[in-house]
Design a protein around this motif. Structure first.
Motif, PDB file in Angstrom:
ATOM      1  N   SER A   1       0.835  -1.202   0.000  1.00  0.00           N
ATOM      2  CA  SER A   1       0.000   0.000   0.000  1.00  0.00           C
ATOM      3  C   SER A   1       0.873   1.257   0.000  1.00  0.00           C
ATOM      4  CB  SER A   1      -0.915   0.010   1.222  1.00  0.00           C
ATOM      5  OG  SER A   1      -1.566   1.255   1.334  1.00  0.00           O
ATOM      6  N   PHE A   2       1.926   1.243   0.818  1.00  0.00           N
ATOM      7  CA  PHE A   2       2.830   2.394   0.870  1.00  0.00           C
ATOM      8  C   PHE A   2       3.414   2.663  -0.516  1.00  0.00           C
ATOM      9  CE2 PHE A   2       6.900   4.468   1.176  1.00  0.00           C
ATOM     10  CZ  PHE A   2       6.670   5.498   2.071  1.00  0.00           C
ATOM     11  N   TYR A   3       3.933   1.601  -1.131  1.00  0.00           N
ATOM     12  CA  TYR A   3       4.579   1.766  -2.438  1.00  0.00           C
ATOM     13  C   TYR A   3       3.579   2.069  -3.556  1.00  0.00           C
ATOM     14  CZ  TYR A   3       8.984   0.482  -0.335  1.00  0.00           C
ATOM     15  OH  TYR A   3      10.107   0.480   0.440  1.00  0.00           O
ATOM     16  N   TYR A   4       2.321   1.824  -3.323  1.00  0.00           N
ATOM     17  CA  TYR A   4       1.295   2.250  -4.274  1.00  0.00           C
ATOM     18  C   TYR A   4       1.207   3.782  -4.298  1.00  0.00           C
ATOM     19  CZ  TYR A   4      -3.233   3.086  -6.402  1.00  0.00           C
ATOM     20  OH  TYR A   4      -4.238   3.555  -7.207  1.00  0.00           O
ATOM     21  N   HIS A   5       1.413   4.399  -3.133  1.00  0.00           N
ATOM     22  CA  HIS A   5       1.283   5.851  -3.004  1.00  0.00           C
ATOM     23  C   HIS A   5       2.616   6.602  -3.133  1.00  0.00           C
ATOM     24  CE1 HIS A   5      -2.921   5.628  -1.872  1.00  0.00           C
ATOM     25  NE2 HIS A   5      -2.609   4.635  -1.058  1.00  0.00           N
ATOM     26  N   PHE A   6       3.701   5.985  -2.692  1.00  0.00           N
ATOM     27  CA  PHE A   6       4.998   6.669  -2.655  1.00  0.00           C
ATOM     28  C   PHE A   6       6.119   5.762  -3.156  1.00  0.00           C
ATOM     29  CE2 PHE A   6       2.444   8.270   0.935  1.00  0.00           C
ATOM     30  CZ  PHE A   6       2.320   9.596   0.550  1.00  0.00           C
ATOM     31  N   LYS A   7       7.149   6.393  -3.751  1.00  0.00           N
ATOM     32  CA  LYS A   7       8.317   5.629  -4.201  1.00  0.00           C
ATOM     33  C   LYS A   7       9.155   5.164  -3.022  1.00  0.00           C
ATOM     34  CE  LYS A   7       9.669   8.996  -6.780  1.00  0.00           C
ATOM     35  NZ  LYS A   7      10.384   9.921  -7.624  1.00  0.00           N
ATOM     36  N   ASP A   8       9.295   6.035  -2.021  1.00  0.00           N
ATOM     37  CA  ASP A   8      10.110   5.756  -0.849  1.00  0.00           C
ATOM     38  C   ASP A   8       9.781   6.794   0.221  1.00  0.00           C
ATOM     39  OD1 ASP A   8      11.428   8.113  -1.723  1.00  0.00           O
ATOM     40  OD2 ASP A   8      13.022   6.982  -2.690  1.00  0.00           O
ATOM     41  N   LYS A   9      10.500   6.753   1.332  1.00  0.00           N
ATOM     42  CA  LYS A   9      10.209   7.688   2.422  1.00  0.00           C
ATOM     43  C   LYS A   9      10.560   9.128   2.029  1.00  0.00           C
ATOM     44  CE  LYS A   9      14.550   6.944   4.949  1.00  0.00           C
ATOM     45  NZ  LYS A   9      15.141   6.526   6.221  1.00  0.00           N
ATOM     46  N   TYR A  10      11.504   9.304   1.119  1.00  0.00           N
ATOM     47  CA  TYR A  10      11.853  10.646   0.640  1.00  0.00           C
ATOM     48  C   TYR A  10      10.693  11.244  -0.161  1.00  0.00           C
ATOM     49  CZ  TYR A  10      16.495   8.975   1.857  1.00  0.00           C
ATOM     50  OH  TYR A  10      17.567   8.446   2.531  1.00  0.00           O
ATOM     51  N   ASP A  11      10.047  10.400  -0.930  1.00  0.00           N
ATOM     52  CA  ASP A  11       8.881  10.824  -1.705  1.00  0.00           C
ATOM     53  C   ASP A  11       7.752  11.250  -0.768  1.00  0.00           C
ATOM     54  OD1 ASP A  11       7.481  11.256  -4.151  1.00  0.00           O
ATOM     55  OD2 ASP A  11       6.557   9.268  -4.015  1.00  0.00           O
ATOM     56  N   LEU A  12       7.610  10.552   0.353  1.00  0.00           N
ATOM     57  CA  LEU A  12       6.609  10.925   1.357  1.00  0.00           C
ATOM     58  C   LEU A  12       6.922  12.298   1.941  1.00  0.00           C
ATOM     59  CD1 LEU A  12       4.224  10.499   3.280  1.00  0.00           C
ATOM     60  CD2 LEU A  12       5.709   8.985   4.657  1.00  0.00           C
ATOM     61  N   VAL A  13       8.181  12.562   2.244  1.00  0.00           N
ATOM     62  CA  VAL A  13       8.573  13.884   2.760  1.00  0.00           C
ATOM     63  C   VAL A  13       8.231  14.961   1.736  1.00  0.00           C
ATOM     64  CG1 VAL A  13      10.548  15.360   3.370  1.00  0.00           C
ATOM     65  CG2 VAL A  13      10.369  13.050   4.313  1.00  0.00           C
ATOM     66  N   ALA A  14       8.551  14.713   0.472  1.00  0.00           N
ATOM     67  CA  ALA A  14       8.239  15.681  -0.592  1.00  0.00           C
ATOM     68  C   ALA A  14       6.729  15.893  -0.684  1.00  0.00           C
ATOM     69  CB  ALA A  14       8.798  15.192  -1.930  1.00  0.00           C
ATOM     70  N   TRP A  15       5.950  14.831  -0.557  1.00  0.00           N
ATOM     71  CA  TRP A  15       4.491  14.952  -0.625  1.00  0.00           C
ATOM     72  C   TRP A  15       3.962  15.808   0.531  1.00  0.00           C
ATOM     73  CZ3 TRP A  15       0.387  13.752   2.531  1.00  0.00           C
ATOM     74  CH2 TRP A  15      -0.875  13.849   1.942  1.00  0.00           C
TER      75      TRP A  15
END
Length: 185
Positions: free
Chosen positions: A42-56
């Motif tokens: 589910s995480f990887y469905y929404h984000f590439k990695d934790k850095y992508d989450l920070v950017a989001w």
């Protein structure tokens, strides 16, 4: 709010909470998922990695700032810096991340088109050499980093006032020197 956005907000909340206990570089996607009770898939469905989450996280809030449509560049800068200052615990941590997927690289990537647009307006030119954009973006990013990471706790309004005064004084000196130089040619 869509289900996808609710899910992303939950991941953001999980990461933010984890960052209060654990340094960012030691946080894993598995820990983020565990805190939220979701799968890595589910995480990887929404984000590439934790850095992508920070950017989001930044982008979601950055869009809210942009929607306020400040009247000028300095009003925009004050809104942006106020947001960073209000959330300084989080941004102090993510601004220290180095590398290709760092928040700093993402932040600069977002600022560059705005800086290009501003330089085009100020200089009255359609074409701005990329080195000029990088110069301003790097200077701005470095100043923001030093401000947020520094020991002095300067409020956003004061930081922007200092920054504006410096930029305007430097601009006036360069304009004066350029006109003197051009007048003597």
């Amino acid at each position: 709010m869509s289900y996808s956005n609710i899910t992303k907000q939950a991941y953001a909340r999980a990461l933010t909470e984890l960052m209060q206990e654990v340094p960012f570089e030691k946080i894993t996607v598995a820990q983020i998922c565990e805190k939220f009770g979701m799968s890595r898939k589910s995480f990887y469905y929404h984000f590439k990695d934790k850095y992508d989450l920070v950017a989001w996280i930044f982008d979601e809030n950055f869009i809210a700032i942009v929607k306020k449509e400040p009247k000028d560049a300095w009003a925009f800068m004050e809104l942006l810096c106020s947001y960073l200052y209000e959330n300084r615990d989080f941004y102090r941590k993510v601004l220290t991340i180095e590398g290709q997927n760092s928040f700093s690289a993402h932040f600069e990537e977002l600022l560059s088109p705005m800086i290009q647009n501003r330089l085009q307006t100020v200089w009255g030119s359609e074409t701005i050499h990329p080195i000029c954009i990088y110069f301003v973006a790097d200077g701005l990013l470095c100043s923001i980093k030093r401000w947020l990471l520094g020991k002095d706790d300067i409020p956003a309004e004061e930081f922007v006032t200092i920054l504006r005064g410096m930029v305007e004084n430097i601009s006036a000196v360069y304009a004066s020197e350029a006109s003197g130089f051009l007048g003597n040619a």
